[in-house]
Every structure is written in C-alpha cells, then in structure tokens.
Write a protein that holds these residues in place. Structure first.
Motif, PDB file in Angstrom:
ATOM      1  N   ASP A  95       0.822  -1.205   0.000  1.00 41.66           N
ATOM      2  CA  ASP A  95       0.000   0.000   0.000  1.00 41.66           C
ATOM      3  C   ASP A  95       0.859   1.259   0.000  1.00 41.66           C
ATOM      4  O   ASP A  95       0.485   2.279  -0.592  1.00 41.66           O
ATOM      5  CB  ASP A  95      -0.928  -0.018   1.215  1.00 41.66           C
ATOM      6  CG  ASP A  95      -2.130   0.897   1.044  1.00 41.66           C
ATOM      7  OD1 ASP A  95      -2.851   0.737   0.046  1.00 41.66           O
ATOM      8  OD2 ASP A  95      -2.339   1.765   1.904  1.00 41.66           O
ATOM      9  N   THR A 303      -5.800  -6.899   4.504  1.00 38.80           N
ATOM     10  CA  THR A 303      -5.328  -5.766   3.710  1.00 38.80           C
ATOM     11  C   THR A 303      -5.456  -4.475   4.520  1.00 38.80           C
ATOM     12  O   THR A 303      -6.259  -4.388   5.454  1.00 38.80           O
ATOM     13  CB  THR A 303      -6.145  -5.590   2.418  1.00 38.80           C
ATOM     14  OG1 THR A 303      -7.493  -5.261   2.756  1.00 38.80           O
ATOM     15  CG2 THR A 303      -6.110  -6.830   1.554  1.00 38.80           C
ATOM     16  N   CYS A 307     -10.582  -1.590   1.718  1.00 40.26           N
ATOM     17  CA  CYS A 307     -10.544  -2.602   0.668  1.00 40.26           C
ATOM     18  C   CYS A 307     -11.692  -3.593   0.833  1.00 40.26           C
ATOM     19  O   CYS A 307     -11.753  -4.315   1.831  1.00 40.26           O
ATOM     20  CB  CYS A 307      -9.208  -3.342   0.702  1.00 40.26           C
ATOM     21  SG  CYS A 307      -8.940  -4.391  -0.738  1.00 40.26           S
ATOM     22  N   ARG A 351      -6.434  -0.646  -5.272  1.00 40.21           N
ATOM     23  CA  ARG A 351      -6.557  -1.641  -4.201  1.00 40.21           C
ATOM     24  C   ARG A 351      -6.086  -3.032  -4.637  1.00 40.21           C
ATOM     25  O   ARG A 351      -5.843  -3.893  -3.801  1.00 40.21           O
ATOM     26  CB  ARG A 351      -8.004  -1.713  -3.725  1.00 40.21           C
ATOM     27  CG  ARG A 351      -8.521  -0.386  -3.196  1.00 40.21           C
ATOM     28  CD  ARG A 351      -9.950  -0.475  -2.672  1.00 40.21           C
ATOM     29  NE  ARG A 351     -10.406   0.839  -2.263  1.00 40.21           N
ATOM     30  CZ  ARG A 351     -11.169   1.633  -3.015  1.00 40.21           C
ATOM     31  NH1 ARG A 351     -11.583   1.217  -4.194  1.00 40.21           N
ATOM     32  NH2 ARG A 351     -11.533   2.818  -2.586  1.00 40.21           N
TER      33      ARG A 351
END
Length: 480
Positions: A95, A303, A307, A351
């Motif tokens: 990320d 995650t 998301c 994402r």
C-alpha cells in the motif's frame, strides 16, 4: 520556488522519516497507552489555517505528535473491538508503494499495471472463496459499497426481467421490487438499500432465530404471503452474523428464491472467508449458489483500509449497473478489463496491488490456516470466560465471534450496567480492547478474533484482563 516543488533529496528524507515513524509504531502497537478521546484529539489538531506553508518535515512531526495519542491499537494482537484485520505488513508495504506510485485506477490504459493486478487478484479471490469464476469483481472501499454495487446490479437485472430498463428509464414508474431481508442483517446492508431507493418501510423483514439468522420457515411463509407471483424479487442473506458469526441456511433459502426468479445477495463481510478454510467451509454451505456477494479484504485477508470486493455472478449485469463511459476514456477490447466498469468511482486508489500481494503472500493454505486458527482462538477465549461465575457466552462460537454477557442472573438494566462497566474497565486497563453492542434486547461485550498477529498467549492475557475487570466490577456492585 514558485511551484510546490520538493527537491529530490528532501523527498527521500521525508519518505524515509515517514517509514521510520511507521516502523517504530508497528514494532509494538500495544506499548502505547489506550487512545485518548475525540475531544482531546480535536484540540490537538485544531488551530488557525497557516498563512504560509510549513516545511514537510515539520508537518510530518506535527502529524505524528498529534495523531499517535489517539490511535487505537487495531494493528496489535489484542484488538477485539470490531471485525478489523491487522493491516498485515506485506499489505502495508504494498500500500505504501501504491500511494507512492500514485496510479488512478480508472482504466487499463491510464493504469495498466493496476488494472492487471486487479484482474489477477480477482481471479485468485474467486478461487479462494470458491465462487463462480465467471463473476465480475469490483474493488471498493468495503462491504457497504460492495453491497451497494451488487444490489445495484440486482435491482437492474430483476427490473430488466420485468421489462423495465432502470439504467435508461430510472425508477419513476418502475414495477415495485420486493426485498426480503433478515431482521438482524447488518446495518451496512440496510444503508446500501437506502442509497438505492429502497425505503426502510418497503423491506420485508424475516424473523431471526436465537443466533440472529433468518428462520427458513418464516422466510418461506413471507415469500408466499408478501411477494406476488412474478414480482421482481431480491433476497438479502448473510454469511457471518456480526455478533454470533452464524450464517443463513442458504441450502434452503436459495432454492426458494430461485423458484420465484429472485436474485440472492449475500452479505459476507467476514463470514464468506469461512469458505477458504476446509474445516469451516460447511458453515457457508450453499452460498456459492447465490447471485452476488459482498466481502472485505481488510478483515480476514488483512489488507490495509480501505478494501472490499463486490462480486456478481452475472458480469454483464454488473457492468450495466456500474460502467462509466465518455469519449475521452479508452475503449475496452475483448481481452482487457477496466476497473471502473465494476465500481461507482472513476477515480480511486489501486486496491488490487495490496490484494494481489497478500493473496500471493498467504497462499491458499495460509489463508485457510489463519481462519482455522482464529476460530480455535475464539473458542478458547469463550471457554475461559464461560467458566467464570457470572459470565455467559450467548452465541454458539462457530467462527471468530464471541458474544459475552456479564451479571449472571441479573437481567435487564442491571445486567446491561454490569456489562457496560466491565467493558469500560477493560478499555481503561488497556491489556486488550473490547467493545459493546446491543443484541436481542441485551447489552453484550462482543469479541472479534481476526488479527493475523494474535496468538494463544494474547488470548490468555486478554481473558485474564477481562476476568480481572469483571471481578472488580462484580465486587464493587455486590454481584457475586
């Protein structure tokens, strides 16, 4: 400098400083004291808007100083307050790169790598969850928007079957759509329906059993009595009740809906991941026969936020409901996939990178093992608490959720007060974090075991802390 132009060496120093701060925080999130309240955080952040700009390094220092006292330890191993994953380090690293790369994941031409990562991650996701490989997958913020997207596709398709094109004609004058939904469905699904024009009073609510899932007999009765033959029909089920973890009886409900040409949507924010674990898959038996599914990546897949995934068996219906087209957007050939055709946003973050990274990191076996471990830890935590006088576990611990009531024979307001006081004592002490909720007319402590870093030791430490809190509360109240 006349532009917002940061020299390369300053950029490197700033990003390295941010990384060091992040690494220091993640080294031991539980070492920080319990988070301060909103009012204190607001006072810390507040102040006049600067007339002149502030150097980036100073801004970063100010941000960390103001933010860290108000951070919940949700990335730590003893955070059980809500169904929130740990933001696994592999996903966080992916990320960070996603933010640095700055890709606007609208289409395959503007962001080819981001679009490709989504394409592959979507295929892997369907494999892990055991859902139809032809399904469309939209990468959204979370289960709320996942249900919104899937139910938009459902609304369009059931009206299309009735001879009404909602994309062209809108809703004015459309045949009424009947929606059957469990009375204890998650609040996010009711919100998604509301956004789509289904008022609360128009929903047909199905009574729930003691675990919060729809009673099949009541469902069948309402389907016969409240839905005219041939009426457009949407059925909303759940996989993983927010308090009990229980799942609707899809093997009974889906055929009943199918016989009336209904569309079945499953809210599976966390419970759908039971299908990734061979020892837990039976808890979500029959879910694969539905038409659409909503689930989160920032729960069991770990995650980073935000998301979620909107999964729709009929990819054409999915695209009809969501596609944004304009002359300046590139066309899509047969072998290309535009992410914006499956979600409401044209501009959004990529994402797919963190999803791809974590699916690759865990693999099928790693996800299965994590789900099984969390379910076992939840049972262990429930066992420790249920053995204590004055504590009752109200749910069958079938997944990772534990619903706890304090006060023994104390009912009504007295039991609520004891439960609330115990929750407050646990939060104040800070060994673990637990939160409360109202369920079936009673206040409960709800414990959600879903952090990737949670171990048996964390469960024992947390159980000890909860028992200490309860004993203090009970002693002060003369409840034992």
């Amino acid at each position: 400098m006349h532009r917002d132009e940061t020299p390369q060496d300053d950029t490197e120093a700033l990003l390295l400083a941010a990384a060091r701060r992040a690494i220091a925080y993640r080294a031991d999130p539980t070492a920080h004291p319990p988070a301060t309240d909103y009012a204190a955080c607001l006072a810390a952040f507040d102040g006049p808007l600067p007339e002149a700009g502030v150097p980036g390094a100073d801004v970063l220092d100010a941000l960390v100083t103001r933010a860290e006292p108000g951070l919940r330890a949700s990335v730590g191993p003893r955070f059980f307050g809500w169904v929130i994953g740990n933001s696994h380090p592999v996903g966080v690293a992916a990320d960070w790169l996603t933010a640095a790369w700055g890709q606007n994941t609208a289409n395959h031409f503007a962001a080819p790598a981001a679009a490709a990562a989504e394409t592959v991650a979507a295929r892997w996701l369907l494999e892990v969850l055991g859902l139809p490989p032809e399904s469309g997958v939209g990468f959204v913020t979370g289960a709320t928007m996942a249900s919104f997207v899937a139910l938009a596709a459902a609304r369009g398709e059931v009206l299309r079957r009735a001879g009404w094109d909602v994309e062209a004609q809108g809703l004015f004058g459309a045949p009424p759509v009947r929606v059957l939904i469990g009375e204890e469905a998650h609040a996010s699904v009711f919100s998604a329906l509301h956004y789509l024009g289904f008022g609360k009073a128009s929903l047909i609510r199905v009574p729930a059993d003691a675990q919060g899932v729809m009673r099949p007999d009541a469902f069948e009765d309402l389907l016969a009595r409240a839905v005219p033959e041939g009426a457009p029909l949407i059925v909303v089920t759940q996989a993983g009740h927010i308090h009990s973890g229980a799942t609707d009886a899809h093997e009974r409900l889906v055929p009943l809906a199918r016989a009336r040409a209904g569309w079945v949507h499953v809210d599976g924010a966390f419970g759908l991941w039971a299908r990734a674990c061979p020892t837990r898959a039976h808890r979500a038996a029959g879910v694969e026969a539905a038409d659409s599914w909503a689930t989160d990546g920032h729960k069991w897949l770990q995650t980073p936020f935000d998301c979620g995934y909107a999964i729709v068996r009929d990819a054409d219906a999915h695209r009809r409901a969501m596609t944004i087209a304009a002359s300046y957007l590139p066309p899509v050939s047969e072998h290309e996939r535009d992410p914006s055709h499956y979600v409401p946003e044209l501009s959004r973050r990529a994402r797919g990178f963190s999803t791809w990274a974590l699916l690759r990191h865990f693999g099928r076996d790693g996800i299965a093992a994590m789900v099984e471990r969390h379910c076992a830890l939840a049972r262990a935590l429930a066992g420790r608490l249920a053995a204590e006088p004055g504590i009752a576990v109200l749910n069958e611990v079938v997944l990772n959720q534990v619903a706890v009531r304090f006060g023994g024979a104390a009912e009504g307001a007295e039991g609520d007060a004891l439960t609330r006081a115990t929750i407050a004592a646990v939060q104040e002490e800070g060994t673990c974090f637990a939160a409360g909720a109202a369920w079936r007319g009673r206040w409960i402590m709800r414990l959600s075991v879903i952090g990737a870093s949670t171990t048996e030791e964390d469960i024992h430490l947390s159980a000890d802390a909860i028992l200490r809190a309860w004993r203090r509360v009970a002693s002060a109240a003369g409840a034992l």
